[in-house]
Write an enzyme that holds these catalytic residues in place. Structure first.
Site, PDB file in Angstrom:
ATOM      1  N   ASP A 163       0.848  -1.167   0.000  1.00 40.31           N
ATOM      2  CA  ASP A 163       0.000   0.000   0.000  1.00 40.31           C
ATOM      3  C   ASP A 163       0.897   1.234   0.000  1.00 40.31           C
ATOM      4  O   ASP A 163       1.963   1.245   0.605  1.00 40.31           O
ATOM      5  CB  ASP A 163      -0.898  -0.016   1.227  1.00 40.31           C
ATOM      6  CG  ASP A 163      -2.246   0.617   0.967  1.00 40.31           C
ATOM      7  OD1 ASP A 163      -2.351   1.420   0.033  1.00 40.31           O
ATOM      8  OD2 ASP A 163      -3.181   0.288   1.695  1.00 40.31           O
ATOM      9  N   HIS A 180      -0.211   3.930   6.910  1.00 38.46           N
ATOM     10  CA  HIS A 180       0.026   4.500   8.232  1.00 38.46           C
ATOM     11  C   HIS A 180      -1.206   4.330   9.118  1.00 38.46           C
ATOM     12  O   HIS A 180      -2.337   4.303   8.631  1.00 38.46           O
ATOM     13  CB  HIS A 180       0.365   5.987   8.116  1.00 38.46           C
ATOM     14  CG  HIS A 180       1.560   6.244   7.247  1.00 38.46           C
ATOM     15  ND1 HIS A 180       2.834   5.948   7.645  1.00 38.46           N
ATOM     16  CD2 HIS A 180       1.664   6.742   5.994  1.00 38.46           C
ATOM     17  CE1 HIS A 180       3.686   6.256   6.685  1.00 38.46           C
ATOM     18  NE2 HIS A 180       2.995   6.742   5.665  1.00 38.46           N
TER      19      HIS A 180
END
Length: 114
Positions: free
Chosen positions: A1, A5
């Site tokens: 990805d 986060h």
């Protein structure tokens, strides 16, 4: 990805850049298929063209000697849930997006990942 986060990191005083989107790309773009803007074949072609663009050998075709990177789709209702994402980012602008096609299996280099 591109940016897996945690939400806490994104909400911090110094948030990292980027946005999680790899897991939702198919579902978001499949909306174009459901609206007859593009065909499913074009969608798959566009999502799998990186090996051509970057001249990556041994990818892109199912044949002996190539890496077995495969995705199996099924015509079945599906709702993307951010909290169930495989990325560590458990949030998405596409949370609860619906699709008439679900991703059933993902193989990377011959290993079942999903």
């Amino acid at each position: 990805d591109h940016a897996p986060h945690l939400l806490e990191e994104k909400l911090s005083d110094n948030p990292p850049s980027g946005f999680p989107g790899l897991e939702t790309a198919f579902f978001a773009l499949n909306k174009l298929v459901s609206k007859n803007i593009i065909t499913l074949e074009i969608l798959v072609e566009k999502l799998t063209a990186a090996y051509k663009i970057f001249n990556i050998d041994s990818h892109g075709e199912i044949k002996v000697g190539n890496y077995a990177n495969l995705v199996f789709l099924q015509h079945a209702p599906c709702i993307f849930k951010a909290e169930a994402a495989k990325t560590k980012a458990k949030f998405s602008a596409f949370d609860n997006i619906t699709s008439d096609i679900s991703i059933e299996h993902v193989f990377v280099n011959g290993q079942q990942m999903f």
